[in-house]
Design a protein around this motif. Structure first.
Motif, mmCIF file in Angstrom:
data_model
loop_
_atom_site.group_PDB
_atom_site.id
_atom_site.type_symbol
_atom_site.label_atom_id
_atom_site.label_comp_id
_atom_site.label_asym_id
_atom_site.label_seq_id
_atom_site.Cartn_x
_atom_site.Cartn_y
_atom_site.Cartn_z
ATOM 1 N N MET A 543 0.845 -1.192 0.000
ATOM 2 C CA MET A 543 0.000 0.000 0.000
ATOM 3 C C MET A 543 0.884 1.246 0.000
ATOM 4 O O MET A 543 1.980 1.233 0.543
ATOM 5 C CB MET A 543 -0.913 0.013 1.223
ATOM 6 C CG MET A 543 -1.896 -1.127 1.242
ATOM 7 S SD MET A 543 -2.971 -1.082 2.672
ATOM 8 C CE MET A 543 -1.826 -1.507 3.969
ATOM 9 N N GLN A 544 0.370 2.299 -0.601
ATOM 10 C CA GLN A 544 1.167 3.513 -0.720
ATOM 11 C C GLN A 544 0.331 4.714 -0.333
ATOM 12 O O GLN A 544 -0.870 4.773 -0.631
ATOM 13 C CB GLN A 544 1.665 3.665 -2.161
ATOM 14 C CG GLN A 544 2.736 4.720 -2.327
ATOM 15 C CD GLN A 544 3.301 4.761 -3.741
ATOM 16 O OE1 GLN A 544 2.723 4.199 -4.643
ATOM 17 N NE2 GLN A 544 4.409 5.429 -3.922
ATOM 18 N N ALA A 545 0.960 5.657 0.346
ATOM 19 C CA ALA A 545 0.257 6.879 0.732
ATOM 20 C C ALA A 545 1.130 8.072 0.389
ATOM 21 O O ALA A 545 2.347 8.030 0.560
ATOM 22 C CB ALA A 545 -0.051 6.871 2.224
ATOM 23 N N LEU A 546 0.508 9.103 -0.139
ATOM 24 C CA LEU A 546 1.213 10.328 -0.473
ATOM 25 C C LEU A 546 0.463 11.502 0.155
ATOM 26 O O LEU A 546 -0.755 11.630 -0.022
ATOM 27 C CB LEU A 546 1.303 10.523 -1.987
ATOM 28 C CG LEU A 546 2.058 9.454 -2.771
ATOM 29 C CD1 LEU A 546 1.100 8.415 -3.310
ATOM 30 C CD2 LEU A 546 2.843 10.090 -3.899
ATOM 31 N N LEU A 547 1.199 12.348 0.869
ATOM 32 C CA LEU A 547 0.596 13.501 1.519
ATOM 33 C C LEU A 547 1.363 14.745 1.100
ATOM 34 O O LEU A 547 2.601 14.758 1.103
ATOM 35 C CB LEU A 547 0.623 13.370 3.037
ATOM 36 C CG LEU A 547 -0.387 12.441 3.712
ATOM 37 C CD1 LEU A 547 0.004 10.980 3.513
ATOM 38 C CD2 LEU A 547 -0.478 12.742 5.192
ATOM 39 N N ASP A 548 0.646 15.795 0.756
ATOM 40 C CA ASP A 548 1.273 17.053 0.369
ATOM 41 C C ASP A 548 0.965 18.112 1.404
ATOM 42 O O ASP A 548 -0.138 18.157 1.961
ATOM 43 C CB ASP A 548 0.732 17.518 -0.988
ATOM 44 C CG ASP A 548 1.326 16.735 -2.136
ATOM 45 O OD1 ASP A 548 2.369 16.082 -1.916
ATOM 46 O OD2 ASP A 548 0.751 16.764 -3.230
ATOM 47 N N LYS A 549 1.931 18.996 1.611
ATOM 48 C CA LYS A 549 1.746 20.186 2.447
ATOM 49 C C LYS A 549 0.902 19.888 3.688
ATOM 50 O O LYS A 549 -0.247 20.311 3.808
ATOM 51 C CB LYS A 549 1.086 21.300 1.630
ATOM 52 C CG LYS A 549 1.932 21.849 0.508
ATOM 53 C CD LYS A 549 3.078 22.690 1.042
ATOM 54 C CE LYS A 549 3.884 23.287 -0.095
ATOM 55 N NZ LYS A 549 5.094 23.966 0.399
ATOM 56 N N SER A 550 1.476 19.154 4.570
ATOM 57 C CA SER A 550 0.712 18.691 5.722
ATOM 58 C C SER A 550 1.242 19.328 6.996
ATOM 59 O O SER A 550 2.447 19.542 7.144
ATOM 60 C CB SER A 550 0.812 17.171 5.848
ATOM 61 O OG SER A 550 0.389 16.560 4.663
ATOM 62 N N ASN A 551 0.352 19.618 7.875
ATOM 63 C CA ASN A 551 0.773 20.027 9.205
ATOM 64 C C ASN A 551 -0.299 19.646 10.204
ATOM 65 O O ASN A 551 -1.463 19.453 9.846
ATOM 66 C CB ASN A 551 1.095 21.523 9.272
ATOM 67 C CG ASN A 551 -0.127 22.383 9.099
ATOM 68 O OD1 ASN A 551 -0.875 22.568 10.041
ATOM 69 N ND2 ASN A 551 -0.363 22.889 7.893
ATOM 70 N N GLY A 552 0.116 19.514 11.417
ATOM 71 C CA GLY A 552 -0.856 19.101 12.426
ATOM 72 C C GLY A 552 -0.207 18.987 13.788
ATOM 73 O O GLY A 552 0.989 19.268 13.964
ATOM 74 N N ASN A 553 -1.023 18.611 14.723
ATOM 75 C CA ASN A 553 -0.551 18.435 16.091
ATOM 76 C C ASN A 553 -1.142 17.157 16.661
ATOM 77 O O ASN A 553 -2.325 16.875 16.454
ATOM 78 C CB ASN A 553 -0.980 19.621 16.959
ATOM 79 C CG ASN A 553 -0.285 20.890 16.549
ATOM 80 O OD1 ASN A 553 0.913 21.038 16.721
ATOM 81 N ND2 ASN A 553 -1.044 21.810 15.972
ATOM 82 N N LEU A 554 -0.313 16.428 17.347
ATOM 83 C CA LEU A 554 -0.749 15.184 17.974
ATOM 84 C C LEU A 554 -0.582 15.326 19.478
ATOM 85 O O LEU A 554 0.472 15.731 19.953
ATOM 86 C CB LEU A 554 0.085 14.012 17.464
ATOM 87 C CG LEU A 554 -0.221 12.645 18.064
ATOM 88 C CD1 LEU A 554 -1.555 12.141 17.525
ATOM 89 C CD2 LEU A 554 0.875 11.653 17.726
ATOM 90 N N ASP A 555 -1.629 15.017 20.217
ATOM 91 C CA ASP A 555 -1.598 15.088 21.682
ATOM 92 C C ASP A 555 -1.914 13.690 22.216
ATOM 93 O O ASP A 555 -3.025 13.194 22.073
ATOM 94 C CB ASP A 555 -2.642 16.100 22.165
ATOM 95 C CG ASP A 555 -2.553 16.314 23.675
ATOM 96 O OD1 ASP A 555 -1.861 15.523 24.337
ATOM 97 O OD2 ASP A 555 -3.170 17.270 24.175
#
Lengths: 1042, 120
Positions: A543-555
């Motif tokens: 399986m393949q995943a591609l993500l562009d211009k990503s940002n986030g926060n994980l708590d």
């Protein structure tokens, strides 16, 4: 004058000769050794309490002219004390002293040319009770002289005090102190003018030792002294100027003053010192082993030098301040526990010792440099509280680290591999005890590093980056909840691999992490992780995943020791594009997904997760094989709670929230047309779904479904039906397409017989199975329905789907042929036993169109082919079918009523034959005023109930039976005809039989219904039959909605 | 002519007399109660006046059989089959020719077809 001078000289000479003679007489006659020795011994006995052995005492003059010299051959003082290693207190082979008698005589100046002691041995001893063996002086019983010191001589000048081959031993059992020296040679020069004493001491001694409390402070050391000293008796002040000390080659220079207080025991010090460059290794050897235990396992070398000062008061309560500046260069360092050898150690440090206040002693590292391998560390900082039990380190470092050289510092069992080069700064502040105990929560550690060619390998995990920036701060001052560490990583291109199946490449990755103290596994830990990257490509097991211009926060919040409760995870994300590829045919692309994903412990049971998903997306495109889905945008707010006690997967997830989607498009295998979904908007709870907007276009069909779905919880628990009530609005509906779409939902054919199973070779094909476990009601309003053979318009009615039953209730519509009303029912209790029932009312239909619309009617009632005109048709039929929709004729049952007025008799085959026999007028298009016929169907038999037709000059009543094998048996009772009698005709056989053997098939018979339509003459049996017909007709027509 | 008419009237009177005096068979309903089989075709008559019929050749079980009510009037056995989809009924009338504890025979007067069942 000359004579006088001569006389004077002669006189003086004579006097001198006389004096010499007198002295010679005195020396040779009066102060002979034999006379002088007893005198000395006698005087010694007056002052000394111990045994004294004084050898020969000789006074010389001429050999030491012009000075008197006293020489004693052998002096021994013996004072035995219990415990003393030696009874001899003092032993000297020879002692000499030369006195300038003339200066003493004439000028009251004590001038001694030389005092020499040779081969001296001193054995001083103090026992445990403080009794000293050197306490041998006769006690002074005179009053204590409290007057100030006064020099009795005008001048004292001792040119040399020489000590040769001295050996001193001192043992004090009361203080557990032992000191010794040997081979000591000393030369001291003294002069004293007034109350100022100037001295210069040059001495050297071998084997100097000092031991106290079992600690060897000095052992077998070589000491050399060159100490000029001045002592002012008036001010009790000792002054040292350029005093040189040498201990085992370590040379130091000492300057300054030491003053004694006149009023108390204070000693005032003001000294400076400096050492020459000296080897660190031999210096460390001078330090008592008791004080170098901290250096066990260490190898230190290099060259050190120091300058410093000692200032302050010395008394019982105070010690002076010691301030030292030490310089180290060319140093090396090895330590067993440290997998590195440091070299090029150099530095400059100020050591400040305040022994009056241990918290005020410190080392200031002005600069320290060290290298190991290809790594280098430059540090400045402070080491405080160096005299206390715990030291504080506060260091700032510039580091150039060859990362592979850090591998040995990693936990051994983790087998971590490192690559790359890091350049940066680090600041640390910690107490030594915290560092030794790895108590990171009480340490301050900060660092920023630029890393090139970073590589990390751990087990099957590897990570690489061309360029990276690492930053670490302990503690994290940004947040008290995650106050343990603040770490960040930036990489231009981060490659991650785990085994052979998982990999990821992240461009411009920026990851920031804050955590609580993760080492405390018995408390709720908190990990915050912020991420931002330009692009991610990841793959796992194909399986393949591609993500562009990503940002986030994980708590993340979790208690590591709590193996029951689910961790808490909250992730905010904002991604420009997500693309997931499962295989060659399965993929999904989501634009601008933005929202929050939460996984929290369920309130009901913390061991179960509860998910909260809130977010929006832009366009969505997904494909799985030939099936596709797309949407312009989607909005999801949903809460999912997991219940592990539920018995199946659907029940285990309790969802509530709302979903909205616009401009969706679905392509499903088996459905030729795309499904367009202009909008869907729905609120839902675990038990209730409220569809406020749902529009769909499939091929020619368009739907709008608005309504409510409830009782989901009981449905999921198999306790009740899923109930729904919807308004179904459509401009155009393709009925067959709708049936295809919903076939098989919820189907479980548990009652299928073996035959049925054999018939059903595949679960994916077969008859339409009505959804079970549901009770759905559709209030349909369809402008136009495509029915395959025709279309219907203005459809209004209700459609039910209830637990395996599909029903159309009084569905009214108009086709091109007629107005129609239908109630139908379809049940699929099992795949090979389907039920179909239909109650059809067709009003105002042309009979030929009826036959065209429902060809089966022609099979059941072929005589209708002979009529033309409008009729009213009521038809009820039910039967069971097998999985191939073949009728199970043993279950076929039906009833029908047909009514027509002014029907035209067509040139039908049957009636042509009949007309021929009955001699009808062929030129006339014969009309039938009315036709009311009822027939029933049971299994293979179609029973036509008696009905009357009036034609030409005939009235006839017809009944009979028509079999589905196309055989029939009809009876025609001719009640009115040109003949005076009533007669009957039986027609039996098939159409072919009639054509081929008319006289055999058409036979005259008794008039069976002569009085059926004559009430006055009607028999009981006729009445019963008519009653059956009436009831049937009424039943069939009763549901017609006008 | 008068003689012929007279003879005819006498003969007709005799025939009518004979026919009208022919005994009508009557059968015991109790013998009918139960399950009857003819090949793969089954009928079940309940003492409540209801019943069911099914044909196992069509993969139909007893529970799935077609429901009817029945009436036995002397030798006339009437089946009234009720449709689910409509209030309409289908009436079938047969004439019993034999009814014992093991055998049921009846005839469809319209077609002349005879049916023979054995008790199950």
């Amino acid at each position: 004058m000359k004579k006088a001078l001569k006389i004077s000289l002669i006189s003086l000479l004579s006097l001198l000769v006389l004096l010499i003679v007198a002295i010679s007489i005195v020396v040779w006659i009066v102060f002979t050794p034999s006379r002088l020795t007893p005198m000395v011994r006698e005087q010694a006995a007056k002052y000394l309490t111990c045994q004294t052995d004084i050898g020969e005492v000789e006074l010389t003059f001429f050999s030491t002219f012009p000075e008197f010299s006293l020489k004693i051959e052998g002096v021994n003082l013996v004072n035995p004390v219990n415990g003393a290693p030696n009874d001899t207190l003092l032993a000297a082979h020879q002692a000499t002293a030369a006195l300038d008698f003339k200066a003493l005589w004439n000028r009251n100046e004590l001038i001694m040319r030389e005092i020499t002691l040779s081969d001296v041995a001193v054995n001083a001893f103090v026992d445990k009770n403080g009794k000293a063996n050197y306490d041998v002086m006769v006690p002074d019983t005179t009053a204590k002289d409290t007057s100030a010191f006064s020099n009795p001589f005008k001048k004292i000048d001792i040119s040399a005090i020489k000590l040769r081959n001295a050996k001193v031993s001192y043992l004090d059992l009361s203080t557990d102190m032992k000191a010794s020296l040997a081979d000591m040679n000393a030369d001291m020069q003294l002069d004293m003018t007034g109350n100022v004493l100037n001295a210069k001491l040059n001495a050297d001694a071998n084997k100097v030792s000092f031991k106290m409390d079992s600690v060897d402070y000095v052992k077998d050391a070589n000491i050399k002294l060159a100490v000029p000293v001045k002592y002012d008796f008036d001010n009790l002040l000792t002054t040292l100027a350029d005093a040189k000390l040498e201990l085992n080659g370590l040379k130091a220079t000492l300057d300054g003053q030491i003053g004694m207080s006149k009023t108390n025991d204070d000693i005032r010090t003001d000294l400076t010192f400096s050492t020459e460059k000296y080897g660190l290794a031999p210096l460390l050897k001078l330090i008592p082993a008791a004080y170098t235990s901290a250096l066990d396992g260490m190898k230190l070398d290099g060259f050190v030098s120091a300058t410093g000062s000692v200032q302050g008061i010395v008394n019982e309560k105070s010690l002076p301040l010691i301030d030292v500046n030490a310089i180290l260069d060319s140093g090396t360092f090895e330590y067993n526990a440290l997998p590195y050898k440091l070299y090029d150690l150099a530095g400059n440090a100020d050591v400040k010792l305040n022994m009056n206040n241990e918290r005020d002693s410190k080392i200031v590292l002005n600069e320290v440099h060290a290298k190991t391998g290809r790594s280098q560390v430059d540090a400045t900082g402070l080491i405080n509280y160096i005299l206390s039990d715990d030291m504080l380190f506060d260091l700032s470092m510039k580091m150039k680290l060859n990362l592979p050289e850090l591998e040995p510092m990693m936990p051994e069992d983790m087998n971590i591999g490192l690559e790359g080069y890091a350049n940066g700064t680090a600041n640390v502040k910690f107490m030594l005890s915290d560092a030794m105990n790895a108590n990171l929560t009480k340490m301050n550690i900060g660092g920023n590093f630029d890393v090139t060619n970073l590589g990390l390998v751990y087990d099957s995990i590897s990570m690489y980056a061309n360029k990276a920036k690492l930053a670490v701060a302990i503690p994290n001052k940004k947040s008290s909840k995650t106050g343990f560490i603040d770490a960040s990583l930036w990489a231009d291109k981060l490659k991650y691999n785990q085994g052979k199946g998982m990999s990821a490449t992240i461009l411009n990755a920026d990851i920031k992490t804050q955590t609580s103290d993760l080492t405390k596994t018995d408390q709720m830990n908190n990990i915050l992780c912020g991420f931002r990257f330009d692009h991610l490509t990841g793959s796992m097991d194909g399986m393949q995943a591609l993500l562009d211009k990503s940002n986030g926060n994980l708590d993340l919040k979790m208690n590591f020791s709590d193996s029951v409760s689910m961790p808490s995870v909250v992730c905010d994300f904002d991604i420009a594009k997500v693309k997931a590829i499962m295989d060659d045919t399965t993929s999904a692309v989501i634009a601008y997904p933005k929202g929050r994903f939460s996984m929290l412990p369920s309130k009901k049971n913390p061991a179960n997760p509860a998910f909260d998903i809130r977010g929006t997306t832009g366009t969505i495109n997904a494909a799985m094989g030939s099936q596709q889905f797309s949407a312009n945008d989607m909005n999801i707010n949903t809460n999912l709670v997991y219940d592990d006690k539920a018995t199946n997967a659907l029940q285990q997830w309790q969802a509530k929230g709302n979903v909205a989607m616009n401009q969706g498009k679905v392509v499903i295998a088996g459905i030729n047309d795309e499904i367009h979904i202009p909008a869907i908007k729905m609120d839902f709870t675990p038990d209730f779904y409220n569809i406020t907007d749902s529009r769909m276009t499939i091929g020619k069909s368009d739907f709008k479904l608005v309504g409510k779905l409830w009782n989901v919880d009981e449905f999921m628990h198999d306790k009740g039906l899923l109930k729904g009530d919807f308004d179904f609005t459509s401009n155009t509906t393709d009925v067959y397409q709708l049936i295809d779409m919903t076939s098989g939902f919820g189907e479980a054919d548990t009652t299928a017989t073996a035959q049925a199973v054999a018939d059903s070779s595949s679960t994916t094909t077969g008859p339409y199975m009505v959804p079970k476990g549901v009770d759905l009601k559709l209030h349909a309003k369809i402008d136009k329905a495509l029915l395959g053979f025709d279309s219907a318009s203005n459809i209004l009615g209700d459609i039910y789907v209830k637990d395996g039953v599909l029903a159309l209730e009084d569905l009214r519509f108009t086709t091109s042929a007629a107005r129609m009303q239908i109630t139908s029912m379809y049940k699929s209790p099992r795949r090979n036993h389907l039920y179909a029932g239909i109650n059809l009312h067709i009003l105002d239909i042309e009979i030929p169109e009826l036959l065209s619309m429902i060809p089966d009617v022609d099979t059941i009632m072929p005589m209708l082919r002979s009529f033309r005109g409008k009729a009213e048709f009521h038809f009820a039929l039910e039967t069971n079918m097998d999985s191939m929709y073949n009728l199970k004729k043993s279950t076929l049952i039906g009833a029908s009523s047909i009514r027509g007025d002014n029907l035209v008799l067509m040139d039908g085959e049957t009636f042509s034959e009949i007309a021929k026999i009955l001699r009808f007028n062929k030129k006339t298009e014969n009309k039938i005023d009315s036709l009311n016929a009822e027939f029933t169907i049971f299994r293979n038999e179609v029973d036509i109930y008696p009905f009357q037709i009036v034609m030409d000059k005939y009235k006839a009543v017809v009944d009979g039976r028509h079999n589905l094998d196309m055989t029939f048996k009809y009876h025609i009772s001719v009640t009115d005809s040109p003949l005076p009698i009533k007669f009957g005709v039986n027609i039996q056989g098939t159409m072919d039989d009639i054509m081929n053997h008319p006289f055999k098939c058409i036979r005259p018979a008794k008039c069976k219904y002569a009085n059926l339509y004559r009430p006055a003459q009607r028999k009981d049996v006729d009445t019963k039959k008519l009653d059956i017909i009436r009831k049937m007709r009424e039943a069939l027509k009763s549901e017609v909605v006008q | 002519m008068k003689r012929i008419s007279l003879y005819s009237a006498i003969i007709l009177t005799i025939i009518v007399t004979i026919v009208s005096c022919a005994p009508v068979e009557s059968y015991d309903e109790a013998l009918l109660i139960g399950k009857w089989k003819s090949g793969t075709l089954y009928y079940r008559y309940d003492n409540t006046g209801s019943g069911a019929t099914w044909d196992t050749a069509d993969d139909v079980t007893e529970a799935e059989g077609t429901k009817f009510t029945w009436v036995l009037d002397q030798s006339d056995l009437t089946h009234i089959l009720q449709m689910d989809i409509s209030g309409a009924t289908v009436t079938k009338v047969y004439t019993i020719t034999k009814l014992t504890s093991t055998t049921l025979e009846y005839k469809d007067e319209l077609s002349g077809t005879k049916y023979t069942f054995t008790k199950q």
